[in-house]
Scaffold this motif. Structure first.
Motif, short mmCIF file in Angstrom:
data_model
loop_
_atom_site.label_atom_id
_atom_site.label_comp_id
_atom_site.label_asym_id
_atom_site.label_seq_id
_atom_site.Cartn_x
_atom_site.Cartn_y
_atom_site.Cartn_z
N SER A 53 -9.53 -1.21 0.76
CA SER A 53 -10.36 0.51 0.37
C SER A 53 -9.53 1.49 -0.47
N SER A 54 -8.39 0.09 -1.13
CA SER A 54 -7.76 1.34 -1.99
C SER A 54 -7.29 0.02 -2.32
N LEU A 110 -8.34 -1.05 -8.71
CA LEU A 110 -7.92 1.34 -9.46
C LEU A 110 -8.89 1.17 -10.05
N LEU A 113 -12.31 1.54 -8.75
CA LEU A 113 -12.66 2.43 -8.08
C LEU A 113 -12.51 3.61 -8.95
#
Length: 117
Positions: A53-54, A110, A113
């Motif tokens: 998710s990250s 990163l 996102l």
């Protein structure tokens, strides 16, 4: 100087000894003004978020240990850097450190996102 950070899934007696050795071996306090060693407790909700998710690479870390080294006198820069680097070198073997392809994968995630925001 940039802060040096190491994350741990467990803070062992050896890790604590290294931190205290670093404190005891610190240069004169007048030289390292504004320097510190900190320990932050992690865990909790951050560990519940799925890894995909990250790009945060330290989901399993329980502790974050940082060395912030600073001096107002450039004549002591090398002394202060050597002190901080020696703590980092000793702590690193106990920490969770993403290296190689893992770092690149996290940086790519990163960037992806950030472009969604």
């Amino acid at each position: 100087m940039s802060p040096i950070v190491c994350c741990f899934s467990e803070l062992t007696d050896e890790g604590i000894d290294i931190i205290f050795d670093g404190i005891n071996q610190a240069p004169d306090p007048r030289i390292i003004t504004d320097s510190n060693i900190y320990i932050a407790s992690l865990g909790g909700k951050v560990q519940e978020i799925p890894e995909e998710s990250s790009p945060y690479p330290f989901r399993q870390a329980e502790y974050w240990v940082g060395v912030v080294a600073a001096t107002h006198d450039s004549n002591f820069y090398d002394v202060v850097k050597l002190w901080a680097d020696s703590i980092d070198k000793r702590l690193s073997k106990y920490g969770i450190v993403p290296q190689g392809p893992e770092v690149e994968k996290d940086h790519t995630r990163l960037k992806e996102l950030k472009t969604k925001i």
